[in-house]
Design a protein around this motif. Structure first.
Motif, PDB file in Angstrom:
ATOM      1  N   LEU A  58      -0.518   6.224  -5.434  1.00 13.26           N
ATOM      2  CA  LEU A  58      -0.430   6.889  -4.142  1.00 13.26           C
ATOM      3  C   LEU A  58       0.643   6.250  -3.271  1.00 13.26           C
ATOM      4  N   ASP A  59       1.738   5.846  -3.895  1.00 10.77           N
ATOM      5  CA  ASP A  59       2.806   5.156  -3.168  1.00 10.77           C
ATOM      6  C   ASP A  59       4.020   6.065  -2.991  1.00 10.77           C
ATOM      7  N   GLU A  60       5.166   5.466  -2.788  1.00  9.99           N
ATOM      8  CA  GLU A  60       6.385   6.253  -2.535  1.00  9.99           C
ATOM      9  C   GLU A  60       6.788   7.126  -3.717  1.00  9.99           C
ATOM     10  N   SER A  61       6.365   6.771  -4.933  1.00 13.08           N
ATOM     11  CA  SER A  61       6.687   7.652  -6.061  1.00 13.08           C
ATOM     12  C   SER A  61       5.948   8.980  -5.933  1.00 13.08           C
ATOM     13  N   LEU A  62       4.725   8.954  -5.453  1.00 14.41           N
ATOM     14  CA  LEU A  62       3.997  10.202  -5.222  1.00 14.41           C
ATOM     15  C   LEU A  62       4.652  10.994  -4.098  1.00 14.41           C
ATOM     16  N   SER A  63       5.054  10.318  -3.051  1.00 13.86           N
ATOM     17  CA  SER A  63       5.743  10.984  -1.946  1.00 13.86           C
ATOM     18  C   SER A  63       7.029  11.649  -2.443  1.00 13.86           C
ATOM     19  N   PHE A  64       7.782  10.945  -3.275  1.00  9.22           N
ATOM     20  CA  PHE A  64       9.009  11.492  -3.873  1.00  9.22           C
ATOM     21  C   PHE A  64       8.703  12.782  -4.624  1.00  9.22           C
ATOM     22  N   HIS A  65       7.630  12.759  -5.418  1.00  6.63           N
ATOM     23  CA  HIS A  65       7.301  13.945  -6.217  1.00  6.63           C
ATOM     24  C   HIS A  65       6.695  15.059  -5.382  1.00  6.63           C
ATOM     25  N   LEU A  66       6.028  14.730  -4.292  1.00  4.99           N
ATOM     26  CA  LEU A  66       5.580  15.777  -3.370  1.00  4.99           C
ATOM     27  C   LEU A  66       6.784  16.480  -2.749  1.00  4.99           C
ATOM     28  N   GLN A  67       7.771  15.708  -2.329  1.00  6.88           N
ATOM     29  CA  GLN A  67       8.988  16.295  -1.754  1.00  6.88           C
ATOM     30  C   GLN A  67       9.698  17.169  -2.780  1.00  6.88           C
ATOM     31  N   ASN A  68       9.750  16.719  -4.019  1.00  5.87           N
ATOM     32  CA  ASN A  68      10.384  17.520  -5.059  1.00  5.87           C
ATOM     33  C   ASN A  68       9.584  18.778  -5.367  1.00  5.87           C
ATOM     34  N   ALA A  69       8.279  18.681  -5.314  1.00  2.00           N
ATOM     35  CA  ALA A  69       7.455  19.872  -5.535  1.00  2.00           C
ATOM     36  C   ALA A  69       7.779  20.929  -4.492  1.00  2.00           C
ATOM     37  N   LYS A  70       7.913  20.495  -3.251  1.00  2.00           N
ATOM     38  CA  LYS A  70       8.278  21.437  -2.194  1.00  2.00           C
ATOM     39  C   LYS A  70       9.650  22.044  -2.474  1.00  2.00           C
ATOM     40  N   LYS A  71      10.615  21.213  -2.847  1.00  2.00           N
ATOM     41  CA  LYS A  71      11.965  21.704  -3.174  1.00  2.00           C
ATOM     42  C   LYS A  71      11.936  22.648  -4.375  1.00  2.00           C
ATOM     43  N   ASN A  72      10.984  22.406  -5.285  1.00  2.00           N
ATOM     44  CA  ASN A  72      10.890  23.216  -6.499  1.00  2.00           C
ATOM     45  C   ASN A  72      10.023  24.456  -6.322  1.00  2.00           C
ATOM     46  N   GLY A  73       9.685  24.782  -5.064  1.00  2.00           N
ATOM     47  CA  GLY A  73       9.035  26.053  -4.794  1.00  2.00           C
ATOM     48  C   GLY A  73       7.532  26.031  -4.611  1.00  2.00           C
ATOM     49  N   VAL A  74       6.911  24.859  -4.611  1.00  2.00           N
ATOM     50  CA  VAL A  74       5.471  24.793  -4.363  1.00  2.00           C
ATOM     51  C   VAL A  74       5.257  24.953  -2.860  1.00  2.00           C
ATOM     52  N   GLY A  75       4.539  25.986  -2.499  1.00  2.00           N
ATOM     53  CA  GLY A  75       4.301  26.276  -1.091  1.00  2.00           C
ATOM     54  C   GLY A  75       3.124  25.491  -0.534  1.00  2.00           C
ATOM     55  N   LYS A  76       2.977  25.551   0.780  1.00  2.00           N
ATOM     56  CA  LYS A  76       1.899  24.835   1.474  1.00  2.00           C
ATOM     57  C   LYS A  76       0.530  25.267   0.957  1.00  2.00           C
ATOM     58  N   ASN A  77       0.305  26.554   0.865  1.00  2.00           N
ATOM     59  CA  ASN A  77      -0.996  27.037   0.405  1.00  2.00           C
ATOM     60  C   ASN A  77      -1.287  26.605  -1.025  1.00  2.00           C
ATOM     61  N   GLU A  78      -0.247  26.563  -1.851  1.00  2.00           N
ATOM     62  CA  GLU A  78      -0.433  26.130  -3.238  1.00  2.00           C
ATOM     63  C   GLU A  78      -0.785  24.648  -3.320  1.00  2.00           C
ATOM     64  N   ILE A  79      -0.075  23.806  -2.564  1.00  2.00           N
ATOM     65  CA  ILE A  79      -0.359  22.374  -2.645  1.00  2.00           C
ATOM     66  C   ILE A  79      -1.747  22.079  -2.105  1.00  2.00           C
ATOM     67  N   VAL A  80      -2.160  22.806  -1.062  1.00  2.00           N
ATOM     68  CA  VAL A  80      -3.515  22.635  -0.532  1.00  2.00           C
ATOM     69  C   VAL A  80      -4.542  22.988  -1.606  1.00  2.00           C
ATOM     70  N   GLU A  81      -4.322  24.079  -2.302  1.00  2.00           N
ATOM     71  CA  GLU A  81      -5.259  24.502  -3.349  1.00  2.00           C
ATOM     72  C   GLU A  81      -5.277  23.510  -4.512  1.00  2.00           C
ATOM     73  N   VAL A  82      -4.116  23.033  -4.914  1.00  2.00           N
ATOM     74  CA  VAL A  82      -4.027  22.055  -6.009  1.00  2.00           C
ATOM     75  C   VAL A  82      -4.777  20.783  -5.635  1.00  2.00           C
ATOM     76  N   LEU A  83      -4.520  20.258  -4.445  1.00  2.00           N
ATOM     77  CA  LEU A  83      -5.156  19.012  -4.023  1.00  2.00           C
ATOM     78  C   LEU A  83      -6.661  19.177  -3.845  1.00  2.00           C
ATOM     79  N   THR A  84      -7.087  20.318  -3.339  1.00  2.32           N
ATOM     80  CA  THR A  84      -8.516  20.580  -3.188  1.00  2.32           C
ATOM     81  C   THR A  84      -9.183  20.624  -4.561  1.00  2.32           C
ATOM     82  N   HIS A  85      -8.565  21.304  -5.492  1.00  2.62           N
ATOM     83  CA  HIS A  85      -9.098  21.393  -6.858  1.00  2.62           C
ATOM     84  C   HIS A  85      -9.165  20.006  -7.493  1.00  2.62           C
ATOM     85  N   LEU A  86      -8.087  19.248  -7.363  1.00  4.40           N
ATOM     86  CA  LEU A  86      -8.042  17.911  -7.959  1.00  4.40           C
ATOM     87  C   LEU A  86      -9.055  16.949  -7.351  1.00  4.40           C
TER      88      LEU A  86
END
Length: 108
Positions: A58-86
């Motif tokens: 849960l460090d800066e590597s996760l933050s890096f990949h969250l930023q890339n997920a956003k750049k790669n088209g993962v929307g707010k609603n999708e990330i909320v659903e993914v994190l809730t599921h996980l």
């Protein structure tokens, strides 16, 4: 991550662990992430986020990949659903930690 030359390995570990830096930059990000005909960058982002969160990274590597997920088209609603599921699989406290990071990134 499309057309993005990753140099984090060399920048941070090049002098200390040059082979690891090369594998990180050239193989993982240069070869594996570039195979978008096999798996989209968006899907690779979601898989990577899931693996990091499940591993408790849960460090800066996760933050890096969250930023890339956003750049790669993962929307707010999708990330909320993914994190809730996980949260049910990897733990509620981890979900809280990642939600804090995601909220900052998707509210930028």
């Amino acid at each position: 991550m499309r057309n993005l030359k990753v140099t984090a390995g060399r920048d941070q570990l090049g002098d200390f662990a040059p082979q690891f830096a090369e594998l990180n930059d050239d193989v993982l990000f240069g070869q594996v992430w570039s195979r978008d005909s096999e798996l989209s960058h968006r899907d690779r982002s979601l898989i990577t986020l899931t693996a990091l969160m499940a591993s408790g990274i849960l460090d800066e590597s996760l933050s890096f990949h969250l930023q890339n997920a956003k750049k790669n088209g993962v929307g707010k609603n999708e990330i909320v659903e993914v994190l809730t599921h996980l949260a049910f699989y990897v733990g509620w406290p981890r979900a809280w930690a990642v939600f804090r990071m995601a909220k900052e990134i998707w509210n930028e």
